[in-house]
Design a protein around this motif. Structure first.
Motif, PDB file in Angstrom:
ATOM      1  N   PRO A 156       0.824  -1.225   0.000  1.00  0.00           N
ATOM      2  CA  PRO A 156       0.000   0.000   0.000  1.00  0.00           C
ATOM      3  C   PRO A 156       0.851   1.265   0.000  1.00  0.00           C
ATOM      4  CG  PRO A 156       0.087  -0.917   2.199  1.00  0.00           C
ATOM      5  CD  PRO A 156       0.842  -1.877   1.313  1.00  0.00           C
ATOM      6  N   PHE A 157       0.302   2.292  -0.633  1.00  0.00           N
ATOM      7  CA  PHE A 157       0.891   3.629  -0.653  1.00  0.00           C
ATOM      8  C   PHE A 157      -0.217   4.595  -0.245  1.00  0.00           C
ATOM      9  CE2 PHE A 157       1.749   7.672  -2.724  1.00  0.00           C
ATOM     10  CZ  PHE A 157       3.083   7.897  -2.411  1.00  0.00           C
ATOM     11  N   TYR A 158      -0.127   5.115   0.995  1.00  0.00           N
ATOM     12  CA  TYR A 158      -1.191   5.950   1.535  1.00  0.00           C
ATOM     13  C   TYR A 158      -0.973   7.408   1.139  1.00  0.00           C
ATOM     14  CZ  TYR A 158      -2.243   1.837   4.305  1.00  0.00           C
ATOM     15  OH  TYR A 158      -2.560   0.555   4.685  1.00  0.00           O
ATOM     16  N   CYS A 159      -2.043   7.997   0.585  1.00  0.00           N
ATOM     17  CA  CYS A 159      -1.962   9.392   0.149  1.00  0.00           C
ATOM     18  C   CYS A 159      -1.934  10.323   1.365  1.00  0.00           C
ATOM     19  CB  CYS A 159      -3.157   9.741  -0.730  1.00  0.00           C
ATOM     20  SG  CYS A 159      -3.267   8.735  -2.229  1.00  0.00           S
ATOM     21  N   ARG A 160      -1.393  11.512   1.159  1.00  0.00           N
ATOM     22  CA  ARG A 160      -1.380  12.501   2.232  1.00  0.00           C
ATOM     23  C   ARG A 160      -2.790  13.034   2.475  1.00  0.00           C
ATOM     24  NH1 ARG A 160       3.647  14.326   3.736  1.00  0.00           N
ATOM     25  NH2 ARG A 160       5.393  13.720   2.382  1.00  0.00           N
ATOM     26  N   ARG A 161      -3.014  13.514   3.669  1.00  0.00           N
ATOM     27  CA  ARG A 161      -4.320  14.051   4.018  1.00  0.00           C
ATOM     28  C   ARG A 161      -4.443  15.488   3.522  1.00  0.00           C
ATOM     29  NH1 ARG A 161      -5.377  13.125  10.254  1.00  0.00           N
ATOM     30  NH2 ARG A 161      -7.453  13.783   9.572  1.00  0.00           N
ATOM     31  N   GLY A 162      -5.699  15.895   3.273  1.00  0.00           N
ATOM     32  CA  GLY A 162      -5.978  17.273   2.906  1.00  0.00           C
ATOM     33  C   GLY A 162      -5.581  17.611   1.481  1.00  0.00           C
ATOM     34  N   LYS A 163      -5.333  18.901   1.262  1.00  0.00           N
ATOM     35  CA  LYS A 163      -5.024  19.380  -0.083  1.00  0.00           C
ATOM     36  C   LYS A 163      -3.683  18.870  -0.585  1.00  0.00           C
ATOM     37  CE  LYS A 163      -7.651  23.674   0.467  1.00  0.00           C
ATOM     38  NZ  LYS A 163      -7.594  25.146   0.446  1.00  0.00           N
TER      39      LYS A 163
END
Length: 356
Positions: free
Chosen positions: A42-49
């Motif tokens: 898995p590659f978790y995206c950053r939160r928010g904009k």
């Protein structure tokens, strides 16, 4: 399966907690087992904009699908029906082009497919395992909801595999019950078949039972069942007529529902109120369905009555088997002379006194 890293948007079933502003995550135990089974990195995206640009056009395409296929909300009876509709929409979407791209969705996937890894030979079990004990009402409790199991398992522990839309009950490695999952809390789903052995001993409990009410709502207990039951009670009494119905319901364990329904309809036409008559006719229908177009095998003269087109009255069948009666019809002409004999004391036609 996709090779390499797979981007995830911190979905709750996978991520239990986000650690700071980096990509470290506390993952759910079930998710770790799932991705390890399929070899997913898995590659978790950053939160928010900051992480919006990492998701590409995935969210936009999900919104397109929802607006075009799920608005308004489809009216379906089961989750399986909804899944079939979504599968059909996916196939239809393969000819669509995203914006001004030269290839369609199906053409681009044909280029990507050779780069994917094959699926594992075994299937990953996504259900949750529970081990409840069957109570005295032949019911187990799973997530505040009650489900019935066969009455022979009262007091024993069973294994329950809970899925998103259904649950399966196992005992000693054998499947013993399967139910559609209840979404609301405090509900109950009872199968009439699970209580038939008990109802044979206590037939008076059948008319007001919850299992019978649910069987009527689901359509398993049809109008033919109702009509045959009412006629059997008139012929044999409340208790014996209900026992005869329960014996008919037991036929559903070994025969298809439509075959038993055909046997009940045949018994209704001729007034046969026994489970044996229903079973006989149901087996005839099952034999014709299993061998369409082939004539039934020849039988000995003693069993020729099995090839009759339908259930008949025993009296009618016995009368039809008797030899023809060639004797003349009885006559009462000899007794007519008693009608012409004058009564005592009355004058005869010749004027003489009648003899005593």
């Amino acid at each position: 399966m996709p090779a390499g890293k797979v981007r995830y948007d911190n979905l709750r079933p996978a991520v239990a907690k986000v650690l700071g502003f980096n990509r470290s995550r506390v993952e759910n135990e079930r998710w770790v087992i799932f991705r390890s089974f399929y070899g997913i990195e898995p590659f978790y995206c950053r939160r928010g904009k900051e992480g919006a640009h990492e998701k590409g056009g995935v969210e936009g395409q999900i919104g397109y699908f929802r607006r075009n296929h799920l608005v308004p909300v489809p009216d379906v009876a089961t989750i399986d029906e909804l899944n079939a509709m979504i599968d059909r929409w996916d196939v239809e979407d393969e000819v669509r082009r995203i914006r001004s791209r030269p290839q369609s969705i199906g053409e681009r996937f044909a280029i990507e497919a050779p780069l994917l890894r094959p699926l594992p030979t075994e299937r990953f079990e996504t259900g949750r395992l529970f081990t409840p004990r069957v109570d005295r009402y032949s019911v187990i409790v799973v997530r505040t909801n009650r489900y019935s199991v066969p009455a022979r398992l009262i007091g024993q522990a069973v294994r329950v595999m809970l899925h998103a839309s259904h649950l399966v009950v196992y005992h000693k490695g054998q499947e013993v019950a399967r139910h559609e999952r209840l979404i609301a809390k405090g509900g109950s789903r009872l199968e009439l078949d699970h209580y038939l052995e008990i109802l044979l001993k206590k037939p008076g409990a059948l008319p007001g039972s919850t299992a019978l009410e649910q069987a009527r709502r689901s359509g398993k207990f049809t109008r033919e069942h109702e009509a045959w039951w009412a006629a059997a009670r008139r012929a044999h009494g409340e208790a014996e007529g209900t026992r005869a119905l329960i014996e008919v319901l037991l036929l559903h364990r070994h025969m298809a529902h439509e075959h038993v329904a055909a046997g009940i309809a045949a018994a209704l036409r001729v007034g046969a109120w026994t489970a044996d008559a229903v079973a006989l006719e149901a087996r005839k229908v099952a034999q014709l369905d299993s061998e369409p177009g082939s004539p039934p095998p020849a039988r000995s003269p003693a069993l020729a009555w099995l090839d009759e087109p339908g259930v008949v009255s025993l009296t009618e069948r016995r009368m039809s088997a008797l030899p023809p009666d060639t004797r003349p019809l009885p006559s009462v002409a000899i007794y007519d002379q008693l009608l012409r004999r004058p009564a005592a004391g009355s004058p005869s036609p010749s004027g003489e006194e009648g003899r005593p």
